[in-house]
Write a protein that holds these residues in place. Structure first.
Motif, PDB file in Angstrom:
ATOM      1  N   LYS A  10      63.427 128.701  91.232  1.00 22.83           N
ATOM      2  CA  LYS A  10      64.835 128.537  90.864  1.00 22.83           C
ATOM      3  C   LYS A  10      64.896 127.836  89.500  1.00 22.83           C
ATOM      4  O   LYS A  10      63.874 127.347  89.006  1.00 22.83           O
ATOM      5  N   VAL A  11      66.063 127.757  88.913  1.00 25.59           N
ATOM      6  CA  VAL A  11      66.190 127.088  87.620  1.00 25.59           C
ATOM      7  C   VAL A  11      66.138 125.577  87.779  1.00 25.59           C
ATOM      8  O   VAL A  11      65.997 124.846  86.801  1.00 25.59           O
ATOM      9  N   SER A  12      66.258 125.094  89.014  1.00 23.53           N
ATOM     10  CA  SER A  12      66.282 123.660  89.272  1.00 23.53           C
ATOM     11  C   SER A  12      65.986 123.398  90.743  1.00 23.53           C
ATOM     12  O   SER A  12      66.082 124.307  91.580  1.00 23.53           O
ATOM     13  N   GLN A  13      65.663 122.161  91.063  1.00 25.43           N
ATOM     14  CA  GLN A  13      65.626 121.763  92.456  1.00 25.43           C
ATOM     15  C   GLN A  13      67.043 121.840  93.025  1.00 25.43           C
ATOM     16  O   GLN A  13      68.029 121.702  92.302  1.00 25.43           O
ATOM     17  N   THR A  14      67.100 122.061  94.348  1.00 29.80           N
ATOM     18  CA  THR A  14      68.410 122.123  94.985  1.00 29.80           C
ATOM     19  C   THR A  14      68.332 121.578  96.398  1.00 29.80           C
ATOM     20  O   THR A  14      67.277 121.594  97.029  1.00 29.80           O
ATOM     21  N   GLY A  15      69.460 121.079  96.876  1.00 24.65           N
ATOM     22  CA  GLY A  15      69.573 120.678  98.268  1.00 24.65           C
ATOM     23  C   GLY A  15      70.257 121.788  99.040  1.00 24.65           C
ATOM     24  O   GLY A  15      69.631 122.580  99.733  1.00 24.65           O
ATOM     25  N   GLY A  16      71.576 121.883  98.884  1.00 24.81           N
ATOM     26  CA  GLY A  16      72.340 122.884  99.614  1.00 24.81           C
ATOM     27  C   GLY A  16      72.308 124.250  98.954  1.00 24.81           C
ATOM     28  O   GLY A  16      72.188 124.374  97.736  1.00 24.81           O
ATOM     29  N   MET A  17      72.390 125.287  99.790  1.00 27.47           N
ATOM     30  CA  MET A  17      72.550 126.646  99.288  1.00 27.47           C
ATOM     31  C   MET A  17      73.213 127.484 100.360  1.00 27.47           C
ATOM     32  O   MET A  17      73.285 127.094 101.528  1.00 27.47           O
ATOM     33  N   MET A  18      73.722 128.654  99.945  1.00 28.31           N
ATOM     34  CA  MET A  18      74.430 129.512 100.888  1.00 28.31           C
ATOM     35  C   MET A  18      74.416 130.949 100.379  1.00 28.31           C
ATOM     36  O   MET A  18      74.611 131.198  99.190  1.00 28.31           O
ATOM     37  N   ALA A  19      74.183 131.872 101.295  1.00 24.12           N
ATOM     38  CA  ALA A  19      74.153 133.281 100.926  1.00 24.12           C
ATOM     39  C   ALA A  19      75.514 133.913 101.129  1.00 24.12           C
ATOM     40  O   ALA A  19      76.154 133.724 102.173  1.00 24.12           O
ATOM     41  N   GLY A  20      75.965 134.654 100.127  1.00 25.01           N
ATOM     42  CA  GLY A  20      77.164 135.457 100.254  1.00 25.01           C
ATOM     43  C   GLY A  20      76.776 136.882 100.590  1.00 25.01           C
ATOM     44  O   GLY A  20      75.676 137.152 101.073  1.00 25.01           O
ATOM     45  N   SER A  21      77.664 137.809 100.305  1.00 21.13           N
ATOM     46  CA  SER A  21      77.396 139.211 100.618  1.00 21.13           C
ATOM     47  C   SER A  21      76.481 139.873  99.596  1.00 21.13           C
ATOM     48  O   SER A  21      75.845 140.882  99.894  1.00 21.13           O
ATOM     49  N   LYS A  22      76.369 139.286  98.381  1.00 24.73           N
ATOM     50  CA  LYS A  22      75.540 139.865  97.329  1.00 24.73           C
ATOM     51  C   LYS A  22      74.603 138.864  96.665  1.00 24.73           C
ATOM     52  O   LYS A  22      73.643 139.266  96.006  1.00 24.73           O
ATOM     53  N   SER A  23      74.902 137.584  96.836  1.00 26.63           N
ATOM     54  CA  SER A  23      74.186 136.568  96.063  1.00 26.63           C
ATOM     55  C   SER A  23      73.847 135.356  96.921  1.00 26.63           C
ATOM     56  O   SER A  23      74.504 135.086  97.923  1.00 26.63           O
ATOM     57  N   LEU A  24      72.836 134.626  96.468  1.00 25.01           N
ATOM     58  CA  LEU A  24      72.487 133.340  97.054  1.00 25.01           C
ATOM     59  C   LEU A  24      72.937 132.256  96.089  1.00 25.01           C
ATOM     60  O   LEU A  24      72.468 132.198  94.948  1.00 25.01           O
ATOM     61  N   PHE A  25      73.859 131.409  96.516  1.00 23.11           N
ATOM     62  CA  PHE A  25      74.402 130.344  95.676  1.00 23.11           C
ATOM     63  C   PHE A  25      73.662 129.034  95.967  1.00 23.11           C
ATOM     64  O   PHE A  25      73.374 128.721  97.125  1.00 23.11           O
ATOM     65  N   TYR A  26      73.370 128.272  94.908  1.00 21.20           N
ATOM     66  CA  TYR A  26      72.695 126.992  95.115  1.00 21.20           C
ATOM     67  C   TYR A  26      73.089 125.998  94.031  1.00 21.20           C
ATOM     68  O   TYR A  26      73.498 126.366  92.921  1.00 21.20           O
ATOM     69  N   GLY A  27      72.990 124.732  94.363  1.00 19.88           N
ATOM     70  CA  GLY A  27      73.283 123.677  93.405  1.00 19.88           C
ATOM     71  C   GLY A  27      72.082 123.419  92.524  1.00 19.88           C
ATOM     72  O   GLY A  27      70.979 123.167  93.025  1.00 19.88           O
ATOM     73  N   ALA A  28      72.258 123.501  91.230  1.00 23.72           N
ATOM     74  CA  ALA A  28      71.189 123.211  90.276  1.00 23.72           C
ATOM     75  C   ALA A  28      71.282 121.737  89.894  1.00 23.72           C
ATOM     76  O   ALA A  28      72.043 121.354  89.004  1.00 23.72           O
ATOM     77  N   LEU A  29      70.512 120.894  90.587  1.00 20.20           N
ATOM     78  CA  LEU A  29      70.673 119.446  90.460  1.00 20.20           C
ATOM     79  C   LEU A  29      70.296 118.935  89.083  1.00 20.20           C
ATOM     80  O   LEU A  29      70.843 117.939  88.610  1.00 20.20           O
ATOM     81  N   ASN A  30      69.363 119.598  88.429  1.00 16.36           N
ATOM     82  CA  ASN A  30      68.953 119.181  87.086  1.00 16.36           C
ATOM     83  C   ASN A  30      69.961 119.566  86.006  1.00 16.36           C
ATOM     84  O   ASN A  30      69.892 119.087  84.878  1.00 16.36           O
ATOM     85  N   LYS A  31      70.883 120.443  86.352  1.00 15.60           N
ATOM     86  CA  LYS A  31      71.773 121.006  85.345  1.00 15.60           C
ATOM     87  C   LYS A  31      73.248 120.704  85.588  1.00 15.60           C
ATOM     88  O   LYS A  31      74.111 121.178  84.838  1.00 15.60           O
TER      89      LYS A  31
END
Length: 395
Positions: free
Chosen positions: A286-307
């Protein structure tokens, strides 16, 4: 501490997207039975304002449900619904005050995350118990899963995890997704950060078991360092974020102390004594470490903690260009929204039914290091954001 809405325009690919802060707080407060009860709680230490931090979030019927984990003492209610009174956003204990009683093992003790089935209104609450805030010699409640029907206002089931699955003083149940088969609940997958394992709950058998793999452990070195507010925050946190693919064929997960995203087939997880060693796939960084994430119908969303941002992995696009599903890698990653000042530590995600993604921001490092300013004159510490992404979750 007043709720407010602002409108920002950001670019998501080539699409204009509305994003807004729905709620913001200097400090968390609750809907108390009376002022005298609140004052008594402050006096006896059962409500310590600086120890209350927003974390998990889910949406159901336009209500926003959130958790306040009892990582420190003085948290009166772990599971709540946001209500507005006199222009203030406060937390109403859910489903009741009595269900939040510390030391009552039939009540909710330590909840960081939960899930809500949009089709039934069933809330799946993972309860770690009392290990972090327990005094020496204090009775420890075992970890459990509470399934509560929001519409019927009753508990559907309580599953107490055996010691072999969720050992006291070690387990930390972090996040959960629910796998349905033919429209009915079949499995719940839960990350246990404390033991670096994945917990599987078989709803039909009312039985739980675990899987362990080296991919679930925290990495060392640079992966433990997160740039936060011009400082280097070190986290050695194991398996944390979790998401279920839209077709329920795969479970995605990652340690917080890692840049990598992993995938395992749910068909393997359905085998209690199965060997996942050959089934786990490293999808890439990933572009950054993340804690939470969630999959939608087309994409996986995640928090980019470094950014200080939210990113998405367009797995639909990458699957279309891959030789096969097994060859998919984490290639197409796009910034969804970013704010250097107001997205410090994107924590947890939720979808509503109209294509909006909600997420919490809570400045966790400041909270853990006791440097957070809770005064009304200080900066806002916690936020609920809402952004239109045109996707829905796996329900």
């Amino acid at each position: 501490m007043s709720a407010f809405t602002i409108l920002l325009i950001t670019i998501l690919g080539h699409q204009l997207v509305d994003s807004a802060i729905v709620y913001k707080w200097h400090a968390i407060d609750y809907e108390w039975p009376s002022t005298s009860v609140k004052q008594a709680s402050i006096k006896n230490g059962s409500f310590i304002i600086k120890n209350n931090l927003l974390s998990g979030i889910k949406i159901y019927n336009e209500s926003v449900y959130v958790t306040v984990p009892r990582t420190k003492k003085g948290v009166p209610s772990a599971v709540n619904v946001i209500v507005e009174k006199n222009g203030e956003a406060i937390l109403r204990p859910f489903p009741s005050w009595s269900m939040q009683t510390v030391g009552d093992c039939s009540a909710i003790q330590f909840a960081q995350s939960f899930e809500i089935d949009q089709s039934t209104g069933w809330m799946w609450i993972i309860d770690t118990g009392l290990h972090i805030i327990a005094d020496p010699g204090q009775f420890l409640c075992p970890a459990k899963l509470v399934i509560y029907d929001i519409n019927a206002k009753k508990v559907i089931r309580v599953h107490t995890f055996p010691e072999a699955v969720a050992p006291k003083m070690r387990t930390y149940l972090n996040d959960i997704v629910v796998h349905k088969i033919s429209g009915k609940p079949a499995y719940a997958y839960i990350t246990d950060t404390g033991t670096a394992k994945l917990v599987v709950y078989d709803f039909r058998k009312d039985k739980s078991y675990t899987f362990a793999h080296k991919s679930m452990a925290a990495e060392s070195g640079p992966a433990t360092i997160i740039d936060f507010d011009n400082t280097k925050f070190v986290s050695k946190t194991a398996i944390n974020g979790i998401a279920l693919s839209p077709d329920s064929r795969y479970l995605y997960y990652c340690p917080l102390a890692s840049m990598k995203l992993y995938r395992v087939p749910t068909s393997v997880l359905a085998q209690e004594n199965g060997d996942i060693s050959r089934s786990v796939k490293n999808l890439g960084d990933k572009v950054s470490q993340t804690g939470g994430m969630m999959a939608g119908s087309k994409s996986l969303f995640y928090g980019a903690l470094n950014k200080n941002a939210v990113y998405k992995w367009d797995f639909t696009k990458d699957m279309a260009i891959a030789a096969s599903v097994d060859d998919v890698t984490l290639t197409t990653q796009t910034q969804v929204v970013k704010d250097e000042a107001l997205m410090n530590w994107v924590d947890s995600f939720a979808f509503d039914t109209s294509g909006h993604l909600y997420f919490t921001v809570n400045n966790v490092p400041k909270f853990l290091q006791n440097t957070m300013d809770f005064k009304d004159t200080g900066p806002f510490n916690m936020f609920v954001w809402k952004i239109y992404v045109g996707e829905k979750n796996y329900w």
